[in-house]
Design a protein around this motif. Structure first.
Motif, mmCIF file in Angstrom:
data_model
loop_
_atom_site.group_PDB
_atom_site.id
_atom_site.type_symbol
_atom_site.label_atom_id
_atom_site.label_comp_id
_atom_site.label_asym_id
_atom_site.label_seq_id
_atom_site.Cartn_x
_atom_site.Cartn_y
_atom_site.Cartn_z
ATOM 1 N N TYR A 32 11.013 26.690 45.225
ATOM 2 C CA TYR A 32 10.008 26.348 44.318
ATOM 3 C C TYR A 32 10.758 27.007 43.016
ATOM 4 C CZ TYR A 32 6.429 24.907 47.600
ATOM 5 O OH TYR A 32 5.576 24.122 48.392
ATOM 6 N N ALA A 33 11.434 26.062 42.127
ATOM 7 C CA ALA A 33 11.815 26.510 40.861
ATOM 8 C C ALA A 33 11.003 26.187 39.703
ATOM 9 C CB ALA A 33 13.198 26.375 40.920
ATOM 10 N N ALA A 34 9.710 26.854 39.433
ATOM 11 C CA ALA A 34 8.865 26.034 38.366
ATOM 12 C C ALA A 34 9.472 26.325 37.042
ATOM 13 C CB ALA A 34 7.592 26.894 38.434
ATOM 14 N N GLY A 35 8.969 25.222 36.095
ATOM 15 C CA GLY A 35 9.617 25.363 34.951
ATOM 16 C C GLY A 35 10.348 24.228 34.205
ATOM 17 N N ASP A 36 10.465 23.771 33.362
ATOM 18 C CA ASP A 36 11.462 22.516 32.770
ATOM 19 C C ASP A 36 12.495 22.959 32.190
ATOM 20 O OD1 ASP A 36 10.527 23.807 30.316
ATOM 21 O OD2 ASP A 36 9.842 22.149 29.466
ATOM 22 N N GLY A 37 13.217 24.308 32.291
ATOM 23 C CA GLY A 37 14.144 24.670 31.643
ATOM 24 C C GLY A 37 15.545 24.885 32.640
ATOM 25 N N LEU A 38 16.561 25.545 32.414
ATOM 26 C CA LEU A 38 17.687 25.621 33.085
ATOM 27 C C LEU A 38 17.831 26.869 33.777
ATOM 28 C CD1 LEU A 38 20.441 24.388 33.927
ATOM 29 C CD2 LEU A 38 21.288 25.376 31.396
ATOM 30 N N GLY A 39 16.981 28.032 33.280
ATOM 31 C CA GLY A 39 17.074 29.238 34.182
ATOM 32 C C GLY A 39 16.743 29.482 35.535
ATOM 33 N N HIS A 40 15.847 28.728 35.916
ATOM 34 C CA HIS A 40 15.442 28.725 37.310
ATOM 35 C C HIS A 40 16.531 28.038 38.261
ATOM 36 C CE1 HIS A 40 11.406 30.147 36.696
ATOM 37 N NE2 HIS A 40 11.287 29.533 35.525
ATOM 38 N N LEU A 41 17.261 27.025 37.712
ATOM 39 C CA LEU A 41 18.011 26.499 38.838
ATOM 40 C C LEU A 41 19.349 27.149 38.611
ATOM 41 C CD1 LEU A 41 17.433 22.713 37.504
ATOM 42 C CD2 LEU A 41 16.587 23.839 39.369
ATOM 43 N N THR A 42 19.612 27.736 37.359
ATOM 44 C CA THR A 42 21.001 28.672 37.331
ATOM 45 C C THR A 42 20.759 29.594 38.322
ATOM 46 O OG1 THR A 42 21.385 27.897 35.080
ATOM 47 C CG2 THR A 42 22.622 30.018 35.910
ATOM 48 N N PRO A 45 24.218 16.386 37.961
ATOM 49 C CA PRO A 45 24.630 17.034 39.098
ATOM 50 C C PRO A 45 25.452 18.209 39.151
ATOM 51 C CG PRO A 45 25.892 15.088 38.173
ATOM 52 C CD PRO A 45 24.484 15.197 37.513
ATOM 53 N N ARG A 46 25.670 18.649 37.875
ATOM 54 C CA ARG A 46 26.513 19.801 37.659
ATOM 55 C C ARG A 46 25.835 21.030 37.973
ATOM 56 N NH1 ARG A 46 28.542 19.133 31.627
ATOM 57 N NH2 ARG A 46 26.002 18.987 31.466
ATOM 58 N N VAL A 47 24.305 20.962 37.533
ATOM 59 C CA VAL A 47 23.439 21.945 37.950
ATOM 60 C C VAL A 47 22.884 21.861 39.483
ATOM 61 C CG1 VAL A 47 21.199 22.771 37.136
ATOM 62 C CG2 VAL A 47 22.564 21.645 35.652
ATOM 63 N N ALA A 48 22.455 20.784 39.793
ATOM 64 C CA ALA A 48 21.695 20.559 41.197
ATOM 65 C C ALA A 48 22.716 19.783 42.109
ATOM 66 C CB ALA A 48 20.350 20.145 41.152
ATOM 67 N N GLY A 49 23.866 19.620 42.137
ATOM 68 C CA GLY A 49 24.771 18.812 42.880
ATOM 69 C C GLY A 49 24.344 19.151 44.347
ATOM 70 N N GLY A 50 24.146 17.987 45.169
ATOM 71 C CA GLY A 50 23.882 17.951 46.316
ATOM 72 C C GLY A 50 22.400 18.653 46.945
ATOM 73 N N TRP A 51 21.753 18.988 46.071
ATOM 74 C CA TRP A 51 20.220 19.201 46.291
ATOM 75 C C TRP A 51 19.516 18.085 46.283
ATOM 76 C CZ3 TRP A 51 19.479 23.886 42.210
ATOM 77 C CH2 TRP A 51 20.221 24.891 42.583
ATOM 78 N N ASP A 52 18.180 17.818 47.169
ATOM 79 C CA ASP A 52 17.232 16.944 46.755
ATOM 80 C C ASP A 52 16.127 17.538 46.006
ATOM 81 O OD1 ASP A 52 15.344 14.928 47.168
ATOM 82 O OD2 ASP A 52 15.010 15.475 49.341
ATOM 83 N N VAL A 53 16.125 16.830 44.783
ATOM 84 C CA VAL A 53 15.151 17.290 43.919
ATOM 85 C C VAL A 53 13.891 16.548 43.820
ATOM 86 C CG1 VAL A 53 14.659 17.921 41.359
ATOM 87 C CG2 VAL A 53 16.938 18.295 42.444
ATOM 88 N N TYR A 81 28.801 23.054 31.605
ATOM 89 C CA TYR A 81 27.848 23.694 32.414
ATOM 90 C C TYR A 81 28.789 24.027 33.899
ATOM 91 C CZ TYR A 81 24.151 25.626 35.540
ATOM 92 O OH TYR A 81 23.455 26.518 36.347
ATOM 93 N N PRO A 82 28.927 25.166 34.164
ATOM 94 C CA PRO A 82 28.241 26.560 33.729
ATOM 95 C C PRO A 82 29.220 27.005 32.598
ATOM 96 C CG PRO A 82 29.184 26.932 35.723
ATOM 97 C CD PRO A 82 29.553 25.452 35.617
ATOM 98 N N ALA A 83 28.555 27.826 31.879
ATOM 99 C CA ALA A 83 29.548 28.716 30.685
ATOM 100 C C ALA A 83 29.384 30.002 30.804
ATOM 101 C CB ALA A 83 28.843 27.957 29.480
ATOM 102 N N CYS A 84 29.362 30.407 32.235
ATOM 103 C CA CYS A 84 29.272 31.898 32.317
ATOM 104 C C CYS A 84 30.215 32.816 32.252
ATOM 105 C CB CYS A 84 28.601 32.355 33.424
ATOM 106 S SG CYS A 84 29.243 31.490 35.003
ATOM 107 N N VAL A 85 31.695 32.192 32.018
ATOM 108 C CA VAL A 85 32.961 33.112 31.900
ATOM 109 C C VAL A 85 33.488 32.470 30.808
ATOM 110 C CG1 VAL A 85 35.052 33.364 33.059
ATOM 111 C CG2 VAL A 85 32.940 33.015 34.520
ATOM 112 N N PRO A 86 33.583 33.611 29.795
ATOM 113 C CA PRO A 86 34.371 33.303 28.552
ATOM 114 C C PRO A 86 35.858 33.560 28.790
ATOM 115 C CG PRO A 86 33.308 35.620 28.427
ATOM 116 C CD PRO A 86 32.912 34.793 29.842
ATOM 117 N N GLY A 87 36.666 32.752 27.928
ATOM 118 C CA GLY A 87 37.936 32.683 28.385
ATOM 119 C C GLY A 87 38.375 33.988 27.138
ATOM 120 N N PRO A 88 39.990 34.321 27.428
ATOM 121 C CA PRO A 88 40.628 35.201 26.737
ATOM 122 C C PRO A 88 40.459 35.068 25.111
ATOM 123 C CG PRO A 88 42.115 33.917 27.798
ATOM 124 C CD PRO A 88 40.755 33.429 28.034
#
Length: 259
Positions: free
Chosen positions: A5-15, A42-50, A203-210
């Motif tokens: 259960y990932a309530a909400g319409d944003g990206l945070g719960h899925l990440t 598919p970058r966010v929920a690839g392979g999940w049944d949503v 997405y994702p953008a959680c690793v900044p380059g040098p």
């Protein structure tokens, strides 16, 4: 099968869910119950049944994972099929705002994972409805760095907030008397984005380059957690939320620093 259960319409719960499943090594079919507009990516929920609503006629899952809100976003959850392992993912809430939503018979959990420091009353409630309450440090699935020159601004919207973050970055640059290249990572380019700011949909953008000199984000759970290794170059602008306490999270991350 795992139902999340990932309530909400944003990206945070899925990440956050991606990181939890990766950290715990959960494998097999996953059904995510969410109204997020990002769930079709598919970058966010690839392979999940949503799905937007759980099917009551479906076979009982092996595990139910409830993200962030222990009784659902509106207090709509009361219980789960007998014999199903139940897990809760706890992050900081504005507990005084959420507590009135709790139903008379809230769900119980076999285990609650505490993902960040909680309000003491929130933590006490979770201990009362959980057989076990333990901390969990999340690790994200491997991803390629986002390597751009200058300053990186990351936000999934809405556009008004994204533009506020861009303005915040511009104000910082002006005060520091620098003119760094700026790149916005966001699902869509806001209409009024200044022409000198490059837009990327990554997405994702959680690793900044040098080559990234500065990171500018809001103070959501994922941004603060994911950019913690680069805290010296991370600047946060918290936004008001009905149930998430970005201001407390930002203050804790800053550790007394005004930045």
């Amino acid at each position: 099968m795992i139902v999340c259960y990932a309530a909400g319409d944003g990206l945070g719960h899925l990440t956050r869910l991606r990181a939890v499943l990766h950290t715990l090594g959960r494998e097999g079919p996953v059904t995510v119950v969410t109204g997020s507009r990002f769930a079709a990516d598919p970058r966010v929920a690839g392979g999940w049944d949503v799905v937007e609503t759980a099917d009551p006629a479906a076979p009982p899952p092996d595990e139910v994972i409830v993200d962030a809100f222990p009784a659902g976003l509106r207090g709509e959850l009361t219980g789960f099929p007998s014999g199903t392992r139940t897990t809760h993912l706890a992050r900081l809430l504005r507990w005084d705002a959420y507590r009135p939503l709790l139903p008379a018979s809230p769900p119980r959990f076999d285990r609650t994972f505490v993902l960040e420091e909680l309000d003491p009353a929130h933590l006490a409630y979770l201990r009362a409805v959980s057989d076990e309450v333990v901390p969990l440090a999340l690790a994200d699935p491997p991803s390629e760095p986002v390597d751009v020159d200058g300053w990186l601004i990351v936000h999934s919207g809405p556009d008004a907030e994204t533009l506020q973050l861009v303005a915040y970055a511009q104000d910082m640059a002006s005060l520091e008397r620098v003119r760094p290249p700026m790149t916005l990572v966001s699902p869509a380019r806001p209409d009024d984005l200044p022409p000198h700011v490059v837009h990327l949909d990554v997405y994702p953008a959680c690793v900044p380059g040098p080559n990234v000199e500065r990171i500018v984000t809001a103070a959501g759970f994922n941004a603060v957690r994911q950019y913690a290794p680069w805290r010296e170059r991370h600047r946060m602008m918290p936004f008001p939320r009905s149930l998430d306490d970005q201001y407390t999270r930002a203050a804790r991350a800053r550790g007394g620093s005004p930045r």
